[in-house]
Motif scaffolding. Structure first.
Motif, PDB file in Angstrom:
ATOM      1  N   THR A 103     -10.706  -2.692  -5.079  1.00 46.42           N
ATOM      2  CA  THR A 103     -10.306  -1.313  -4.764  1.00 46.42           C
ATOM      3  C   THR A 103      -9.066  -1.236  -3.894  1.00 46.42           C
ATOM      4  O   THR A 103      -8.544  -0.133  -3.669  1.00 46.42           O
ATOM      5  N   HIS A 104      -8.582  -2.297  -3.358  1.00 41.83           N
ATOM      6  CA  HIS A 104      -7.394  -2.309  -2.492  1.00 41.83           C
ATOM      7  C   HIS A 104      -6.396  -3.299  -3.056  1.00 41.83           C
ATOM      8  O   HIS A 104      -6.762  -4.453  -3.326  1.00 41.83           O
ATOM      9  N   ARG A 105      -5.203  -2.789  -3.218  1.00 43.21           N
ATOM     10  CA  ARG A 105      -4.165  -3.679  -3.730  1.00 43.21           C
ATOM     11  C   ARG A 105      -3.712  -4.662  -2.631  1.00 43.21           C
ATOM     12  O   ARG A 105      -3.959  -4.442  -1.452  1.00 43.21           O
ATOM     13  N   ARG A 106      -2.956  -5.671  -3.075  1.00 43.69           N
ATOM     14  CA  ARG A 106      -2.486  -6.712  -2.161  1.00 43.69           C
ATOM     15  C   ARG A 106      -1.451  -6.117  -1.190  1.00 43.69           C
ATOM     16  O   ARG A 106      -0.533  -5.412  -1.602  1.00 43.69           O
ATOM     17  N   GLY A 107      -1.618  -6.351   0.068  1.00 40.83           N
ATOM     18  CA  GLY A 107      -0.691  -5.841   1.084  1.00 40.83           C
ATOM     19  C   GLY A 107      -1.111  -4.534   1.691  1.00 40.83           C
ATOM     20  O   GLY A 107      -0.372  -3.936   2.479  1.00 40.83           O
ATOM     21  N   TYR A 108      -2.321  -4.042   1.360  1.00 43.88           N
ATOM     22  CA  TYR A 108      -2.797  -2.777   1.901  1.00 43.88           C
ATOM     23  C   TYR A 108      -3.000  -2.897   3.409  1.00 43.88           C
ATOM     24  O   TYR A 108      -3.623  -3.852   3.883  1.00 43.88           O
ATOM     25  N   GLY A 109      -2.488  -1.895   4.152  1.00 44.67           N
ATOM     26  CA  GLY A 109      -2.626  -1.882   5.600  1.00 44.67           C
ATOM     27  C   GLY A 109      -1.518  -2.633   6.333  1.00 44.67           C
ATOM     28  O   GLY A 109      -1.517  -2.654   7.557  1.00 44.67           O
ATOM     29  N   ASN A 110      -0.578  -3.187   5.594  1.00 44.01           N
ATOM     30  CA  ASN A 110       0.536  -3.899   6.239  1.00 44.01           C
ATOM     31  C   ASN A 110       1.623  -2.911   6.579  1.00 44.01           C
ATOM     32  O   ASN A 110       2.400  -2.511   5.735  1.00 44.01           O
ATOM     33  N   ARG A 111       1.671  -2.471   7.828  1.00 46.08           N
ATOM     34  CA  ARG A 111       2.613  -1.414   8.235  1.00 46.08           C
ATOM     35  C   ARG A 111       4.052  -1.909   8.327  1.00 46.08           C
ATOM     36  O   ARG A 111       4.984  -1.142   8.205  1.00 46.08           O
ATOM     37  N   GLN A 112       4.189  -3.195   8.574  1.00 43.50           N
ATOM     38  CA  GLN A 112       5.566  -3.716   8.726  1.00 43.50           C
ATOM     39  C   GLN A 112       6.296  -3.719   7.396  1.00 43.50           C
ATOM     40  O   GLN A 112       7.492  -3.443   7.327  1.00 43.50           O
ATOM     41  N   ASN A 113       5.564  -4.049   6.316  1.00 42.68           N
ATOM     42  CA  ASN A 113       6.178  -4.037   4.978  1.00 42.68           C
ATOM     43  C   ASN A 113       6.082  -2.661   4.331  1.00 42.68           C
ATOM     44  O   ASN A 113       6.424  -2.489   3.152  1.00 42.68           O
TER      45      ASN A 113
END
Length: 353
Positions: free
Chosen positions: A341-351
Motif C-alpha cells: 500500500t505504500h510506494r518506495r520512498g514514502y515519508g522521505n521529506r528530503q527527497n
C-alpha cells in the motif's frame, strides 16, 4: 765487544754497504718528518716514508745484533757515548709501526709495535735508565679471564681503586718528566747537531732522548692494550654476525595446468617430459604449502565480529522459521502488506517523496 765507530770505519771502504750510523739517522729523521707533518697519516707519501723508515731501522737492528753492542753484564757507564743512541732502535721501530695504516692487518701491527716497545723498556730496565715498572706481557694479559658482556660488572674493590689512583699518579709524573726532558733537549739539540758540543753534552743528549722514549713507550703500550682488546671483540662480532649463504632454489619445472583429469591424461600422453596436474591438484598442492593468498592472513577484530554477528542473525532467523514463531510470521506479513500500500520512498521529506 766491537763499537759502532770501528764498524763504520770498516764500512767506509765498502761504498755499497750502508753505515750503521747513517741507517739510524735516516730512520730517525723519517720518523720526525712523519710525526710532525700536517698531511694525513694514511696518505701515500706519508706511508712511503713510514715503510722506508722501518726498512732502515730494521737493517740497523740486524747490524746491532750481529755486533753485540749491548750486553747484560755491563753497566750504563760502560756503554760508549756513540753507541747510546742505538738503544732507541726498538722504540723508533715501534713508533713507526704504529704509523702504518692497514685495517686488515691492524691487530698484527699493534701487536708487533708492542713487542718493539716492550723490548726497548726491558733493555732500559737492565741498564737502570730511569725508574719505571715494566708492563705486563701479552701472554699474562691473555691468561686473565675476560668479562662477559651478559654479566653485570663486578663492583670495584678497594685494591682496584688504589691501583687506579697509583696509575693515575704515575701517568701525571711521566707527563711532567717528559715535559722537563723535552725542554732540556731543546736547549742542547742545536749544539749537538752542529757538532760543537763536547762528549758529556752529547751523552746527556742521548740519555735524555732515551728517557723521553721510556715515557712514550709506557703510554703507547697502555693504549695498544686497549686497542687490542677492542680489535679482538670486533673480530668476535664479525664472526658472530657472519651467516652462511642460503642454498639456491632449484629452477621450477614447467607444467601444464589442465581443467580435469581427462585433459591431464591427454596432455600427459603427448608430452611425457612435462608433468601435468588438474586445477584441484594445483589448489590442493598450494594449500598444503601455504601459498594461497588468503592463507596466513589473520582476520581483523572488527571483520571477525561483523561476521559472527551476521552468522548469529541468520541462525536466529532460521530457528524462528523452523519453529513457526507466530510473532515473527505476523511481523513479516504486516511488513509485506505495508509495502503493498505504500510506494518506495514514502515519508522521505528530503527527497519530497
Amino acid at each position: 765487544m766491537a763499537s759502532a765507530e770501528d764498524v763504520n770505519h770498516t764500512q767506509n771502504s765498502e761504498s755499497e754497504a750502508p753505515k750503521l750510523a747513517d741507517l739510524l739517522d735516516r730512520g730517525w729523521k723519517l720518523y720526525e718528518e712523519v710525526d710532525t707533518t700536517n698531511e694525513p697519516t694514511g696518505s701515500n707519501p706519508i706511508q712511503v716514508k713510514v715503510k722506508r723508515g722501518i726498512m732502515q731501522l730494521e737493517e740497523a737492528s740486524r747490524m746491532v745484533a750481529q755486533l753485540a753492542l749491548f750486553s747484560r753484564n755491563e753497566e750504563l757507564e760502560e756503554i760508549a757515548t756513540t753507541d747510546l743512541k742505538y738503544l732507541m732502535l726498538p722504540a723508533l721501530l715501534g713508533a713507526l709501526t704504529m704509523k702504518q695504516v692497514n685495517l686488515s692487518k691492524r691487530l698484527e701491527q699493534v701487536q708487533m709495535a708492542r713487542v718493539y716497545f716492550l723490548d726497548f723498556l726491558k733493555r732500559c730496565k737492565e741498564y737502570n735508565v730511569g725508574k719505571f715498572e715494566l708492563p705486563k706481557t701479552s701472554e699474562a694479559s691473555d691468561d686473565t679471564p675476560e668479562e662477559d658482556g651478559s654479566q653485570p660488572p663486578a663492583p670495584l674493590r678497594q685494591a682496584d681503586l688504589i691501583s687506579m689512583a697509583t696509575q693515575r699518579q704515575a701517568k701525571i709524573e711521566r707527563y711532567k718528566q717528559r715535559k722537563d726532558t723535552e725542554a732540556k733537549l731543546s736547549e742542547i739539540r742545536a749544539a749537538v747537531e752542529d757538532g760543537t758540543a763536547d762528549d758529556e753534552v752529547v751523552r746527556d743528549f742521548y740519555l735524555l732522548n732515551i728517557r723521553k722514549w721510556i715515557a712514550v713507550a709506557l703510554e703507547e703500550i697502555e693504549s695498544i692494550d686497549q686497542e687490542i682488546e677492542i680489535l679482538k671483540k670486533m673480530d668476535v662480532l664479525k664472526q658472530g654476525t657472519a651467516q652462511p649463504s642460503q642454498p639456491k632454489r632449484p629452477p621450477m619445472k614447467p607444467f601444464i595446468l589442465t581443467k580435469d583429469a581427462l585433459q591431464a591424461k591427454v596432455f600427459g600422453a603427448g608430452y611425457p617430459s612435462l608433468p601435468t596436474m588438474t586445477v584441484d591438484d594445483w589448489y590442493e598442492q598450494h594449500r598444503r604449502q601455504g601459498c594461497l593468498p588468503d592463507q596466513g592472513i589473520p582476520r581483523g577484530p572488527s571483520s571477525s565480529a561483523d561476521y559472527d554477528a551476521e552468522e548469529r542473525e541468520k541462525e536466529e532467523k532460521e530457528r524462528q522459521e523452523e519453529n513457526d514463531d507466530e510473532e515473527a510470521l505476523q511481523k513479516a506479513r504486516d511488513w509485506d502488506n505495508w509495502k503493498d500500500t505504500h510506494r518506495r520512498g514514502y515519508g522521505n521529506r528530503q527527497n519530497m517523496g
